[in-house]
Scaffold this motif. Structure first.
Motif, PDB file in Angstrom:
ATOM      1  N   PHE A   5       0.849  -1.187   0.000  1.00 44.83           N
ATOM      2  CA  PHE A   5       0.000   0.000   0.000  1.00 44.83           C
ATOM      3  C   PHE A   5       0.883   1.235   0.000  1.00 44.83           C
ATOM      4  CE2 PHE A   5      -2.891  -3.182   1.754  1.00 44.83           C
ATOM      5  CZ  PHE A   5      -3.997  -2.963   0.946  1.00 44.83           C
ATOM      6  N   LEU A   6       0.507   2.199  -0.807  1.00 49.23           N
ATOM      7  CA  LEU A   6       1.244   3.455  -0.884  1.00 49.23           C
ATOM      8  C   LEU A   6       0.398   4.550  -0.259  1.00 49.23           C
ATOM      9  CD1 LEU A   6       2.518   3.192  -4.561  1.00 49.23           C
ATOM     10  CD2 LEU A   6       3.774   2.631  -2.482  1.00 49.23           C
ATOM     11  N   GLU A   7       1.083   5.533   0.310  1.00 47.63           N
ATOM     12  CA  GLU A   7       0.372   6.677   0.870  1.00 47.63           C
ATOM     13  C   GLU A   7       1.075   7.956   0.448  1.00 47.63           C
ATOM     14  OE1 GLU A   7       0.330   6.131   5.103  1.00 47.63           O
ATOM     15  OE2 GLU A   7       2.476   6.488   5.316  1.00 47.63           O
ATOM     16  N   ILE A   8       0.286   8.990   0.335  1.00 48.23           N
ATOM     17  CA  ILE A   8       0.795  10.324   0.016  1.00 48.23           C
ATOM     18  C   ILE A   8       0.682  11.146   1.292  1.00 48.23           C
ATOM     19  CG2 ILE A   8       0.453  12.401  -1.371  1.00 48.23           C
ATOM     20  CD1 ILE A   8      -0.823  10.533  -3.511  1.00 48.23           C
ATOM     21  N   ASP A  23       6.469   2.153   5.777  1.00 47.51           N
ATOM     22  CA  ASP A  23       7.833   2.657   5.767  1.00 47.51           C
ATOM     23  C   ASP A  23       7.838   4.185   5.874  1.00 47.51           C
ATOM     24  OD1 ASP A  23      10.577   2.855   5.463  1.00 47.51           O
ATOM     25  OD2 ASP A  23      10.637   1.981   3.462  1.00 47.51           O
ATOM     26  N   GLU A  24       8.837   4.737   6.511  1.00 42.28           N
ATOM     27  CA  GLU A  24       8.966   6.195   6.623  1.00 42.28           C
ATOM     28  C   GLU A  24       9.764   6.795   5.464  1.00 42.28           C
ATOM     29  OE1 GLU A  24       7.717   8.404   9.002  1.00 42.28           O
ATOM     30  OE2 GLU A  24       6.493   6.682   9.548  1.00 42.28           O
ATOM     31  N   MET A  51      -0.430  14.325  -9.700  1.00 45.17           N
ATOM     32  CA  MET A  51       0.858  14.030 -10.327  1.00 45.17           C
ATOM     33  C   MET A  51       1.358  12.644  -9.915  1.00 45.17           C
ATOM     34  SD  MET A  51       2.601  17.773  -9.758  1.00 45.17           S
ATOM     35  CE  MET A  51       4.198  17.389 -10.453  1.00 45.17           C
ATOM     36  N   LEU A  52       1.279  12.347  -8.641  1.00 45.03           N
ATOM     37  CA  LEU A  52       1.756  11.056  -8.144  1.00 45.03           C
ATOM     38  C   LEU A  52       0.875   9.912  -8.640  1.00 45.03           C
ATOM     39  CD1 LEU A  52       2.788  12.203  -4.582  1.00 45.03           C
ATOM     40  CD2 LEU A  52       4.322  11.466  -6.421  1.00 45.03           C
ATOM     41  N   ASN A  53      -0.428  10.148  -8.732  1.00 47.24           N
ATOM     42  CA  ASN A  53      -1.345   9.128  -9.241  1.00 47.24           C
ATOM     43  C   ASN A  53      -0.979   8.738 -10.667  1.00 47.24           C
ATOM     44  OD1 ASN A  53      -3.575   7.390  -9.401  1.00 47.24           O
ATOM     45  ND2 ASN A  53      -4.880   9.023 -10.163  1.00 47.24           N
ATOM     46  N   VAL A  54      -0.743   9.717 -11.510  1.00 50.94           N
ATOM     47  CA  VAL A  54      -0.369   9.437 -12.901  1.00 50.94           C
ATOM     48  C   VAL A  54       0.991   8.734 -12.934  1.00 50.94           C
ATOM     49  CG1 VAL A  54       0.243  10.492 -15.108  1.00 50.94           C
ATOM     50  CG2 VAL A  54      -1.760  11.292 -13.863  1.00 50.94           C
ATOM     51  N   GLY A  55       1.909   9.138 -12.077  1.00 41.89           N
ATOM     52  CA  GLY A  55       3.211   8.484 -12.030  1.00 41.89           C
ATOM     53  C   GLY A  55       3.121   7.023 -11.632  1.00 41.89           C
ATOM     54  N   VAL A  56       2.290   6.709 -10.665  1.00 37.72           N
ATOM     55  CA  VAL A  56       2.106   5.313 -10.241  1.00 37.72           C
ATOM     56  C   VAL A  56       1.457   4.511 -11.369  1.00 37.72           C
ATOM     57  CG1 VAL A  56       0.831   3.826  -8.641  1.00 37.72           C
ATOM     58  CG2 VAL A  56       2.093   5.797  -7.773  1.00 37.72           C
ATOM     59  N   GLN A  57       0.486   5.096 -12.059  1.00 38.99           N
ATOM     60  CA  GLN A  57      -0.136   4.409 -13.190  1.00 38.99           C
ATOM     61  C   GLN A  57       0.895   4.115 -14.275  1.00 38.99           C
ATOM     62  OE1 GLN A  57      -3.601   6.492 -14.631  1.00 38.99           O
ATOM     63  NE2 GLN A  57      -4.461   6.680 -12.584  1.00 38.99           N
TER      64      GLN A  57
END
Length: 79
Positions: A5-8, A23-24, A51-57
């Motif tokens: 799982f990723l978090e922003i 993870d920190e 921006m991060l969403n598109v990068g993960v995709q």
């Protein structure tokens, strides 16, 4: 990279980070200048999320071999 799982999160210094939930350590960080924050009228976190969403995709597409990359020599313009 293993599935997790990723978090922003917004860091104490104002940067926005993408990290694994357990993870920190940041995988990616974004930093907006004060001019950019003013232009975005306080919506820089929402822009960072997009921006991060598109990068993960895109990373997912690369991992699945779904993306063709042009191999060329010399500097690349990234816009």
């Amino acid at each position: 990279m293993p599935t997790s799982f990723l978090e922003i999160v917004e860091l104490p210094d104002g940067r926005i980070a993408l990290r694994r939930a357990e993870d920190e350590e940041a995988l990616v960080t974004l930093e907006f200048s004060s001019d950019a924050k003013a232009f975005l009228q306080g919506y820089h976190v929402e822009v960072a999320k997009a921006m991060l969403n598109v990068g993960v995709q895109m990373a997912g597409r690369l991992a699945e071999g779904d993306f063709e990359h042009d191999e060329e020599d010399g500097p690349r313009v990234l816009h």
